[in-house]
Write a protein that holds these residues in place. Structure first.
Motif, mmCIF file in Angstrom:
data_model
loop_
_atom_site.group_PDB
_atom_site.id
_atom_site.type_symbol
_atom_site.label_atom_id
_atom_site.label_comp_id
_atom_site.label_asym_id
_atom_site.label_seq_id
_atom_site.Cartn_x
_atom_site.Cartn_y
_atom_site.Cartn_z
ATOM 1 N N VAL A 2 0.833 -1.205 0.000
ATOM 2 C CA VAL A 2 0.000 0.000 0.000
ATOM 3 C C VAL A 2 0.864 1.249 0.000
ATOM 4 N N GLU A 3 1.918 1.235 0.806
ATOM 5 C CA GLU A 3 2.820 2.394 0.849
ATOM 6 C C GLU A 3 3.490 2.611 -0.510
ATOM 7 N N THR A 4 3.883 1.522 -1.159
ATOM 8 C CA THR A 4 4.513 1.626 -2.483
ATOM 9 C C THR A 4 3.562 2.276 -3.487
ATOM 10 N N VAL A 5 2.314 1.854 -3.469
ATOM 11 C CA VAL A 5 1.319 2.416 -4.385
ATOM 12 C C VAL A 5 1.061 3.888 -4.065
ATOM 13 N N ARG A 44 1.723 7.117 -6.435
ATOM 14 C CA ARG A 44 0.666 8.092 -6.728
ATOM 15 C C ARG A 44 1.182 9.515 -6.500
ATOM 16 N N LEU A 45 1.725 9.730 -5.313
ATOM 17 C CA LEU A 45 2.181 11.067 -4.933
ATOM 18 C C LEU A 45 3.304 11.564 -5.838
ATOM 19 N N LEU A 77 4.004 16.194 -12.148
ATOM 20 C CA LEU A 77 3.128 17.077 -12.921
ATOM 21 C C LEU A 77 3.200 18.508 -12.404
ATOM 22 N N PHE A 78 3.183 18.672 -11.083
ATOM 23 C CA PHE A 78 3.268 20.013 -10.502
ATOM 24 C C PHE A 78 4.618 20.671 -10.812
ATOM 25 N N VAL A 79 5.688 19.890 -10.742
ATOM 26 C CA VAL A 79 7.014 20.428 -11.068
ATOM 27 C C VAL A 79 7.055 20.847 -12.536
ATOM 28 N N ALA A 80 6.512 20.007 -13.415
ATOM 29 C CA ALA A 80 6.487 20.328 -14.851
ATOM 30 C C ALA A 80 5.641 21.561 -15.129
ATOM 31 N N SER A 125 0.745 17.798 -4.146
ATOM 32 C CA SER A 125 0.446 16.411 -4.472
ATOM 33 C C SER A 125 -0.253 15.712 -3.309
ATOM 34 N N LEU A 126 0.265 15.936 -2.107
ATOM 35 C CA LEU A 126 -0.361 15.340 -0.927
ATOM 36 C C LEU A 126 -1.751 15.924 -0.707
#
Length: 207
Positions: A142-145, A149-150, A156-159, A171-172
């Motif tokens: 779950v943590e990996t997924v 996701r984040l 996307l936000f950086v781009a 993102s969070l």
């Protein structure tokens, strides 16, 4: 006359003589077992996910299960891998970067993940997360997924022109919002929910 070996596990009496047609033998591949296991998990939780329950649900014997899986833990491992791979494919599809259209892609991600989810999908998500509360391996998956996701939305936000620190917080915030919406009942909170969600999305992605 040649003596032929008899398979003691099979009724050798002809079907016609028994007064009923022969039934085709059910063959299940590992993926079908995993899909059935996920259905049971969503309905009954990890405690209800037992081999005998699955075999009965699939209309086969427990022996058929052990043809594909060493034991119940092997099935649980396969369930986690199946869920993880499916979620990652979904994340990549929703957050794929189109140069110059990062903000539109972020709006799309919020729209998709903030939409009302089907009951089965939500039941599976909740069951996996409840399982992760008591099992280290499930928690790691779950943590990996979640980290994937984040990180996809962070990119996307950086781009879109934000600093890495700002991109992480946005993102969070994005996922805190969409997962919160998926768990809450708010249909009577506002007369124009579509407009309300659009305003929320703009606040998350705006400069």
């Amino acid at each position: 006359m040649e003596n032929k070996p008899v398979n003691s596990s099979v009724d050798s009496t002809p079907s016609k003589a028994r007064g009923r047609p022969a039934l085709p033998r059910v063959q299940l591949d590992p993926e079908r077992w995993v899909e059935a296991a996920i259905d049971v998990l969503a309905r009954d939780g990890i405690a209800g996910l037992r081999v005998e329950v699955l075999a009965k649900r699939c209309g086969v014997t427990k022996g058929s299960f052990y043809w594909h899986f060493k034991d119940r833990q092997a099935l649980l491992d396969a369930v986690l891998a199946f869920w993880k791979d499916g979620r990652i494919r979904d994340i990549e599809k929703v957050t794929s970067v189109a140069p110059g259209k990062e903000r539109e892609q972020l709006r799309y991600a919020i729209e998709v993940y903030g939409a009302s989810r089907n009951r089965k999908g939500m039941a599976i998500e909740l069951a996996i997360r409840d399982w992760a509360r008591h099992d280290a391996q499930a928690a790691m998956v779950v943590e990996t997924v979640d980290l994937y996701r984040l990180d996809c939305t962070r990119k996307l936000f950086v781009a879109a022109g934000m600093s890495d620190a700002e991109a992480k917080s946005r993102s969070l915030l994005l996922y805190a919002c969409v997962f919160g919406l998926s768990l809450m009942h708010y249909s009577h909170f506002d007369n124009d929910l579509s407009n309300l969600k659009q305003r929320i999305a703009e606040r998350i992605i705006s400069d």
